[in-house]
Enzyme design. Structure first.
Site, mmCIF file in Angstrom:
data_model
loop_
_atom_site.group_PDB
_atom_site.id
_atom_site.type_symbol
_atom_site.label_atom_id
_atom_site.label_comp_id
_atom_site.label_asym_id
_atom_site.label_seq_id
_atom_site.Cartn_x
_atom_site.Cartn_y
_atom_site.Cartn_z
ATOM 1 N N LYS A 195 7.217 0.034 -10.504
ATOM 2 C CA LYS A 195 8.516 0.191 -9.837
ATOM 3 C C LYS A 195 9.469 -0.901 -10.328
ATOM 4 O O LYS A 195 9.091 -1.743 -11.143
ATOM 5 C CB LYS A 195 8.330 0.134 -8.307
ATOM 6 C CG LYS A 195 7.198 1.021 -7.780
ATOM 7 C CD LYS A 195 7.528 2.515 -7.848
ATOM 8 C CE LYS A 195 6.305 3.390 -7.670
ATOM 9 N NZ LYS A 195 5.772 3.469 -6.333
HETATM 10 C C1 LIG Z 1 4.789 4.009 -5.369
HETATM 11 C C2 LIG Z 1 5.175 4.895 -4.255
HETATM 12 C C3 LIG Z 1 4.688 4.736 -2.959
HETATM 13 C C4 LIG Z 1 3.590 3.768 -2.619
HETATM 14 O O1 LIG Z 1 3.840 2.493 -3.036
HETATM 15 P P1 LIG Z 1 2.677 1.357 -2.975
HETATM 16 O O2 LIG Z 1 3.461 0.084 -2.940
HETATM 17 O O3 LIG Z 1 1.891 1.513 -4.224
HETATM 18 O O4 LIG Z 1 1.880 1.582 -1.758
HETATM 19 C C5 LIG Z 1 5.181 5.547 -1.973
HETATM 20 N N1 LIG Z 1 6.111 6.484 -2.230
HETATM 21 C C6 LIG Z 1 6.584 6.692 -3.475
HETATM 22 C C7 LIG Z 1 7.619 7.744 -3.699
HETATM 23 C C8 LIG Z 1 6.121 5.905 -4.523
HETATM 24 O O5 LIG Z 1 6.558 6.146 -5.766
#
Ligand SMILES: *Cc1c(COP(=O)(O)O)cnc(C)c1O
Length: 382
Positions: A195
Site C-alpha cells: 500500500k
Molecule cells: C490491504 C487491504 C486490507 C487489509 O489490510 P491489512 O493491513 O493487510 O490488514 C483491507 N481492505 C483492502 C481493500 C485492502 O487492500
C-alpha cells in the site's frame, strides 16, 4: 530480457525512514510511546478527520469498526465482491451476514444503483451497514452513498486502504479526501508494504465521531482504561470495561509511518504521472479504469482489461514483469461459496474478473521501466 523483476507494487524506504526507526529503537519506548499519538494526529490532519486510531493492521481496524458500530450476530452488511477478502471478513468475525452488490463496469467501484436495488428489494431494517471500497485508489462518491444510507438508516465504513491522498469533489464543489469522515462513519487505511504507506504491518481508523473514537480506542487495548472509571483504588487501578483486543501499533512502526506519510503526496503525484503515461499509450486500444469528473485517483493500482488475460499475465512473466490480478471476486472464494453465494447476480464483477490485470504501479518505477511495460503490453495485444 531484463534480469530485474518489475513487481506490481513496491514500498519506498529511504535513509530518512531508516534513521527514524533506529532513533525510536534507542528511545525509551518500543510500544505505547509518543510516536503513536503523533502518527495519529498527523494522519487525522492529513485526511481532514477529527480522530484517528492506529492499529496493528487494517483487518484489525475493520474488526474494531464493525464492533464499535454495534454489529451483532445475524445482522447484514453490503460490500463489493471486487476487494480484498478482509472488507467482507470483518462482518463474519462478529457472526454477521455479508451481502454483495455488483460493481460499476467502468469505475470498478461498488455500484450505487445495484446497492440501492438490493436494499429496496428487502424490508426496512434488513441491512445495518455498507462497506464501500475506494478500489485501486479511486474514491467512492461517498456523498451519494451517505444519502442512500441515511434513507435506510445504515452506517458506512469506507475501506480506504487503497486511497490515502485520493479525493472526490462533492455537490458543493468541495474536495472530500478519502477517510475524512464527512460522509462515512469510519474510514480504514492499511500500512502493508504494497500500500502507499509502509509500516511492515499497520493500519489507521479515522472518524469524526467522538463516541466512536472512544469505543475504538478502548477496544484496541483489551477494553482496559484508566479514564471514566466507576471506582479508583489508587495509581495502579484500571478497569476492563469491555472485551477488547490487543490491536496496537508499535512506536517503531509509528515512527516509520510518520516519515512515510510525509512523502505520500509526492508518491501519489508520481503514481498519477505513471497512470497518465499508461493512459496515453493505451487510449483507444485497451480499456482502463474510468475516473469520474472531479475525482483524484490515489492509484494504489493501475488496472486494464484484456480478452486474453491469462495469456498477457504469462507473457509478462516471461519478460520479468510481475503483473497481478485484483481481485478474485470474494463471493467466489471457497469459504464464501460454501456459505452459498453461488446464485447471486454479480455478473459485472465476474465479467471484470475475467479480463482484469494490474500493471506495475509504485513511485520508484522509472520512466524507462514504464515504457518497457507499455511496449510489452502493446506487443502482446497487437
Ligand atoms: C490491504 C487491504 C486490507 C487489509 O489490510 P491489512 O493491513 O493487510 O490488514 C483491507 N481492505 C483492502 C481493500 C485492502 O487492500
Amino acid at each position: 530480457m531484463r534480469n530485474k523483476v518489475i513487481p506490481y507494487g513496491r514500498q519506498s524506504i529511504n535513509q530518512d525512514d531508516i534513521d527514524v526507526v533506529v532513533n525510536t529503537l534507542k528511545a525509551d519506548f518500543l510500544t505505547q510511546g509518543p510516536k503513536i499519538k503523533e502518527f495519529e494526529d498527523d494522519f487525522a490532519n492529513y485526511v481532514g478527520a477529527k480522530y484517528a486510531v492506529a492499529v496493528s493492521n487494517a483487518t484489525a481496524g475493520l474488526h474494531l469498526a464493525v464492533l464499535a458500530l454495534g454489529l451483532k450476530t445475524g445482522e447484514r452488511v453490503i460490500t463489493t465482491p471486487i476487494t480484498f477478502a478482509a472488507s467482507a471478513n470483518c462482518v463474519k468475525y462478529v457472526n454477521g451476514e455479508v451481502w454483495f452488490a455488483d460493481i460499476d463496469p467502468n469505475s470498478y467501484l461498488l455500484s450505487l444503483e445495484s446497492t440501492r436495488k438490493l436494499i429496496e428489494s428487502k424490508p426496512k431494517g434488513f441491512f445495518k451497514g455498507i462497506i464501500p471500497v475506494d478500489f485501486a485508489g479511486l474514491p467512492v462518491d461517498m456523498e451519494a452513498f451517505r444519502a442512500l444510507a441515511d434513507k435506510h438508516d445504515l452506517w458506512i465504513i469506507e475501506d480506504a486502504c487503497h486511497a490515502p491522498g485520493g479525493y472526490f469533489t462533492d455537490s458543493k464543489g468541495e474536495k472530500q479526501m478519502c477517510g475524512n469522515g464527512n460522509y462515512a462513519d469510519i474510514g480504514i487505511f492499511s500500512f502493508h508494504p504494497v500500500k502507499h504507506i509502509a509500516c511492515g504491518e499497520g493500519g489507521m481508523i479515522t472518524t469524526n465521531s467522538e463516541s466512536l473514537y472512544k469505543k475504538l480506542a478502548l477496544l484496541r487495548t483489551h477494553g482496559i482504561t484508566k479514564d471514566d472509571m466507576a471506582e479508583n483504588h489508587g495509581g495502579w487501578y484500571y478497569e476492563m470495561q469491555e472485551l477488547g483486543f490487543n490491536y496496537r501499533l508499535t512506536d517503531i512502526q509509528s515512527a516509520l509511518g510518520i516519515s512515510q506519510l510525509a512523502k505520500n503526496n509526492s508518491g501519489v503525484t508520481r503514481r498519477n504521472e505513471i497512470a497518465n503515461a499508461y493512459k496515453e499509450a493505451f487510449r483507444g486500444k485497451i480499456k482502463f479504469q474510468y475516473v469520474p469528473e472531479g475525482a483524484y485517483n490515489a492509484h494504489h493500482l493501475f488496472i486494464i482489461e484484456v480478452d486474453d488475460r491469462k495469456g498477457l499475465y504469462d507473457f509478462l512473466r516471461t519478460q520479468n514483469i510481475y503483473a497481478q490480478i485484483h481481485y478474485i471476486p470474494v463471493h467466489t472464494l471457497p469459504y464464501y461459496k460454501t456459505i452459498g453465494y453461488g446464485d447471486a447476480d454479480l455478473s459485472q464483477s465476474e465479467h471484470y474478473y475475467s479480463k482484469c490485470i494490474s500493471l506495475p504501479m509504485y513511485p520508484s518505477l522509472t520512466d524507462e521501466e514504464v515504457d518497457f511495460v507499455i511496449q510489452k503490453v502493446l506487443l502482446f495485444s497487437s
